[in-house]
Design a protein around this motif. Structure first.
Motif: not given
Length: 717
Positions: A679-703
């Motif tokens: 589902q993310l093949d055609e988006s410009p997101l990189t693996l590094k950015q996905l890791k940042i997104i994972n970390r950011t979403i988790c931090g927001t949800l924990k809050g």
């Protein structure tokens, strides 16, 4: 099959890239041609077919500043020729000639003293006194005088001096010596000996002396006055060199009138016209070449900036047209105002050039606004050069650059159109400061009224910039479909009709959309995507659920689930249709394409697993495509992040006890599932950015789902 899909994707990417390169090339070429021809007359000069001694039909000014070498040489030659020759005055000769005169009078005094002494001796001895004759006195005088004197003066002259009474003789001596010293100290050259003698003789002639003494004094002056000033070659050459070096070059200044209308074309005027190139049409090629090189540099800079936007997937058709339109608008305004510019006014202060900076920052980004501001300022230096080739109006360059920079700097925290007005006030202040800067640096005296008028120009420029920006912004947003931050802020207002409809008809979906918006905005900002676009897109991404709100669990409240009573295929059809129902509603309300794309793409081609497996329990040979969204897959970072956050929010909300560990597991599982499912093949997101997104979403949800204190109930007490 997968290889074929990848091959098709690469082909589509290549075609899309070629289209972008072509559009950028055409756009840059269009701007380059426009810039070149609108500034050509500022570096191109008219040439004239003029004959010597004809009458000028118009006033002709010099297009350039150049030295008139021929006139400079003539002026230098005249200056050198006017330098008088340098002479050395011989003090030895002066002293010698004065001493000769003194010697004559001293010798006569000595002779008289000796004669008196001899007379006294003879009287004392009783001898007969025999006085000396005048001739004897002359003879005795010639014996004691220098040979130079005796050879030059005759006996009659000496006799006349001897016969003059002593007192009268002393007066004559002082007069002669004084005039002789004056004349000799002034220098006597061969050519002015007679004039020097005449000067002394005139003094003697009109002096109150015995007439018998004047003639011998005149003869003594003729004897004493000789050449004592001699030509000094070295001093003369040095003086001439110094005079030549002090001659200023004769310059023909740019804008200087060479010939007035109706004036006769003399040889001198004709040579000046030829010197500045007004008789030679070939010279106009060189300024045009220089202008062409400048335009190439400017065009290259524009092409580079557009290519950066293309790589960031931010160069939509509307934005490209906006950049071209704004550039043409600003340069056209500069050109129109330049037509009214004269040497006596500074009309360029009134140009609302900050409009370009405002629009480019609002519609594109700050970097593009700064780059184009610098380019507009450089071009303004040519446009306001008074049509003098080779010159730039540096005042215009500085004024326009700081005016635009102020617009970019003060336009922050854009919430509504009043922010543009506030930024306009900042531009006004900077305009006035820059104008005063030029006034105080010029060393010219300005009247208060002049300062007020020029400052008024700066105020009008800022005011017109604000008015034009507010007036043109809806055109770019609506007609060209450019999505600005201001437009996004308007769309995020809860009073928007669709958001009101979402809140009233599907309150559960509205709450879900707000949560997704918070998560998406935070994640986008963490990876450099447009957080505001993600927030607004998330608000509208599930607007399609308002078509059948009761079929979505967050809106069912206490009602029974209608999916329990219909076939899984029918349920899947209803659920799958909501992105496209939403897109249709958004199109109906004429929302921006970016928002519509997010609504269509936020599920991509993902599988509706719940109903798929429910149907599979009854039919093993079920076609999976019937339970997949038709797509398209997310094409932008914002759409991909909303795709992730949409699933994450729903999954976390379904947890009874959302602990930190569970949140991290669910977020990681959903992101991994989206990656594995393509589902993310055609988006410009990189693996590094996905890791940042994972970390950011988790931090927001924990809050959001942090643990709270369990307050005891009354019964527990």
């Amino acid at each position: 099959m997968k290889k074929k899909v990848r091959k098709n994707n690469k082909l589509e990417e290549f075609i899309r890239k070629r289209k972008h390169v072509t559009s950028i090339s055409l756009s840059v070429t269009l701007l380059a041609v426009f810039f070149f021809f609108i500034t050509l007359n500022n570096v191109h000069t008219d040439t004239y077919d003029i004959k010597r001694f004809s009458t000028a039909n118009e006033t002709i000014r010099s297009p350039i500043t150049i030295e008139n070498e021929q006139e400079t040489e003539r002026k230098t030659r005249e200056t050198v020729q006017s330098v008088p020759d340098r002479f050395n005055i011989s003090s030895e000769i002066t002293e010698e000639r004065v001493n000769y005169v003194k010697e004559i009078f001293d010798a006569i005094a000595t002779l008289e003293s000796e004669e008196m002494s001899e007379t006294e001796d003879e009287e004392a001895n009783g001898d007969r006194i025999v006085p000396l004759s005048n001739q004897d006195k002359v003879n005795r005088l010639k014996q004691i005088l220098s040979e130079q004197i005796t050879e030059s003066l005759d006996n009659q002259t000496l006799m006349q001096i001897i016969m003059t009474p002593k007192d009268e003789r002393e007066i004559g001596r002082e007069l002669l010596v004084e005039n002789l010293e004056t004349v000799l100290n002034n220098g006597v050259r061969t050519e002015n000996i007679q004039s020097a003698i005449s000067e002394i003789n005139q003094s003697i002639k009109y002096a109150s002396l015995n007439e018998e003494l004047k003639q011998p004094l005149i003869e003594l002056s003729e004897f004493a006055v000789v050449e004592n000033s001699f030509f000094d070659v070295e001093q003369t050459q040095e003086a001439r060199k110094e005079a030549a070096s002090n001659v200023d070059p004769v310059m023909i200044r740019a804008g200087e009138v060479i010939v007035q209308e109706g004036q006769t074309i003399t040889n001198e005027i004709y040579e000046e016209l030829n010197l500045v190139g007004l008789l030679d049409g070939q010279r106009n090629f060189f300024p045009a070449i220089g202008l062409g090189l400048l335009i190439i540099l400017i065009s290259s800079t524009i092409a580079y900036e557009l290519s950066i936007l293309r790589k960031q997937n931010k160069l939509e058709k509307g934005k490209l047209i906006s950049i071209i339109s704004i550039s043409i608008l600003i340069i056209s305004l500069l050109k129109i105002v330049s037509l009214f510019l004269t040497s006596g006014n500074q009309m360029f202060y009134i140009v609302p050039i900050a409009t370009g900076a405002f629009l480019l920052k609002l519609l594109i980004n700050e970097r593009v606004a700064i780059i184009f501001s610098a380019l507009f300022s450089i071009i303004s230096g040519i446009i306001f050069n008074g049509e003098i080739p080779g010159s730039l109006n540096i005042d215009a360059v500085i004024y326009f650059f700081f005016s635009q920079l102020a617009a970019i700097t003060f336009l922050t925290n854009v919430k509504d159109r009043t922010s543009i007005l506030k930024a306009g006030i900042g531009v006004m202040v900077v305009n006035i400061i820059t104008i005063l800067l030029f006034v105080f640096l010029s060393f010219e005296k300005y009247d208060l009224i002049d300062l007020l008028i020029q400052s008024g120009f700066g105020i009008v420029s800022a005011f017109l910039s604000v008015v034009l920006t507010i007036g043109l912004l809806p055109f770019f947003e609506t007609v060209l479909g450019v999505l600005s931050d201001m437009k996004l802020l308007q769309l995020s207002n809860p009073n928007q009709p669709l958001l009101k409809k979402l809140l009233t008809e599907t309150p559960g979906t509205y709450h879900h959309s707000v949560m997704v918006a918070n998560l998406s905005e935070t994640a986008c900002e963490a990876v450099g995507a447009n957080g505001l676009l993600a927030r607004v897109g998330a608000y509208y991404h599930d607007i399609g659920k308002t078509v059948r709100p009761q079929y979505f669990i967050e809106n069912q409240m206490t009602k029974r689930n209608p999916h329990d009573f219909i076939d899984p295929k029918e349920s899947a059809k209803i659920i799958i249709s909501h992105p496209y129902d939403g897109a249709n509603q958004l199109k109906k309300y004429k929302l921006p394409k970016e928002i519509i794309d997010i609504a269509e793409q936020h599920h991509g081609t993902s599988l509706l697993k719940f109903f798929y497996y429910k149907e599979k329990e009854k039919n093993e040979n079920i076609d999976e495509t019937s339970f997949r969204y038709p797509g398209p897959k997310p094409q932008t970072k914002e759409a991909a992040i909303i795709c992730i956050c949409d699933s994450v929010e729903a999954a976390v909300r379904s947890l009874n006890e959302p602990t930190e560990e569970k949140i991290e597991e669910i977020v990681a599982a959903i992101i991994n599932d989206r990656m594995m499912d393509g589902q993310l093949d055609e988006s410009p997101l990189t693996l590094k950015q996905l890791k940042i997104i994972n970390r950011t979403i988790c931090g927001t949800l924990k809050g959001i789902f942090h643990s709270r204190i369990q307050y005891p109930s009354k019964e527990a007490k």
